[in-house]
Design a protein around this motif. Structure first.
Motif, PDB file in Angstrom:
ATOM      1  N   LYS A  65       0.238  -1.410   0.455  1.00  0.00           N
ATOM      2  CA  LYS A  65      -0.213  -0.095  -0.364  1.00  0.00           C
ATOM      3  C   LYS A  65       0.827   1.349   0.085  1.00  0.00           C
ATOM      4  O   LYS A  65       2.029   1.364   1.043  1.00  0.00           O
ATOM      5  CB  LYS A  65      -1.546   0.223   0.913  1.00  0.00           C
ATOM      6  N   CYS A  76       0.676   5.932  -0.678  1.00  0.00           N
ATOM      7  CA  CYS A  76       0.182   7.366  -0.022  1.00  0.00           C
ATOM      8  C   CYS A  76      -0.724   8.075  -1.788  1.00  0.00           C
ATOM      9  O   CYS A  76       0.326   7.915  -2.757  1.00  0.00           O
ATOM     10  CB  CYS A  76       0.935   7.883   0.677  1.00  0.00           C
ATOM     11  N   ARG A  77      -1.423   8.237  -1.829  1.00  0.00           N
ATOM     12  CA  ARG A  77      -2.165   8.786  -2.930  1.00  0.00           C
ATOM     13  C   ARG A  77      -2.438   9.741  -2.525  1.00  0.00           C
ATOM     14  O   ARG A  77      -3.308  10.453  -1.687  1.00  0.00           O
ATOM     15  CB  ARG A  77      -3.383   8.066  -3.362  1.00  0.00           C
TER      16      ARG A  77
END
Length: 277
Positions: free
Chosen positions: A15, A17-18
């Motif tokens: 995963k 960070c967007r």
């Protein structure tokens, strides 16, 4: 990148960070900011200039116009449509956090002074800071930026001076030439030897600084002379360069008696006569 405060969970299974909004310091943030700003301004009915993409303008009824130019997050507004400028300020305040600093006085190292005579633009503080940075504050002033009929050629490798320092100093002089057409030719001469500067080139740069020491307050005056007549003056030397035998062209353009554009540039090909040059 560390997880932001308040984030529940852990970064697992690939995963990442967007980013919803580009942050200061990222390479793409200036482009993303300008794209957002441009969309908002165009939505307000402004057209983007094709000559300078940071310039936006809008023509209103009665021949009035409003002009906006942006550099990163500094914005200048001008024009004779006062109501449109006031409206634009209100619309921008709804989209962004903006602060009205009043009449333009200082912008990107340029100083602006208004009087009954017109608008005067100079870079006095920029020159004083440049002289202090180079240790030339106490030098004796020179009457001209360059010696007449001076010929320069590339320095031999064993005679070259500090290239990075030379390039940095000449780059600052190039920016200074935006309000000082009197040093354009001299700056054009020294900028041709960015990759092979020698002591003689350094001496010319110091001569320009000595000339600036005696003329820090010179600049451009834009006055209302009651007409918009366009006048252009041009000249060229012939075979001015001893390195490649090419000539140097120079021109200046006046609109309404005010100097608006000027340039000094080496020609792309060798001229076979003074008339051709």
């Amino acid at each position: 990148m560390d997880p932001p405060p308040g984030f529940k969970g852990e970064f697992k299974n690939g995963k990442v960070c967007r980013l919803v909004k580009s942050l200061y310091g990222l390479k793409q943030s200036p482009r993303a900011w300008f794209e957002k700003f441009g969309k908002v301004v165009r939505r307000f009915g402004y057209n983007q200039s094709q000559g300078d993409h940071t310039l936006f303008f809008k023509h209103s009824s009665g021949g009035k116009k409003a002009i906006l130019i942006v550099y990163v997050d500094d914005i200048i507004m001008t024009g004779d449509d006062i109501e449109e400028i006031r409206r634009l300020k209100q619309l921008l305040a709804q989209e962004f956090e903006v602060k009205d600093l009043g009449d333009l006085k200082y912008f990107l190292g340029m100083e602006f002074a208004r009087s009954k005579s017109g608008i005067f633009i100079s870079q006095r503080k920029y020159i004083i800071d440049l002289l202090g940075e180079t240790g030339m504050t106490g030098c004796s002033a020179a009457e001209t930026p360059i010696e007449p009929n001076l010929k320069l050629e590339a320095a031999k490798p064993e005679n070259q001076v500090d290239r990075e320092q030379y390039q940095r100093l000449v780059g600052k002089l190039i920016y200074l030439a935006h309000t000082r057409p009197d040093i354009s030719f001299a700056v054009n001469m020294v900028s041709q030897f960015m990759h092979s500067p020698g002591p003689e080139h350094n001496e010319v740069v110091l001569r320009i600084l000595r000339y600036l020491k005696g003329t820090p307050g010179k600049g451009l005056l834009f006055a209302n002379r009651g007409h918009f007549q366009v006048e252009v003056f041009t000249d060229a030397d012939w075979v001015g360069s001893v390195t490649d035998r090419r000539s140097t062209s120079g021109y200046c353009t006046f609109v309404g008696g005010n100097l608006v554009t000027w340039r000094s540039k080496k020609q792309g090909v060798v001229a076979r006569s003074s008339a051709e040059a």
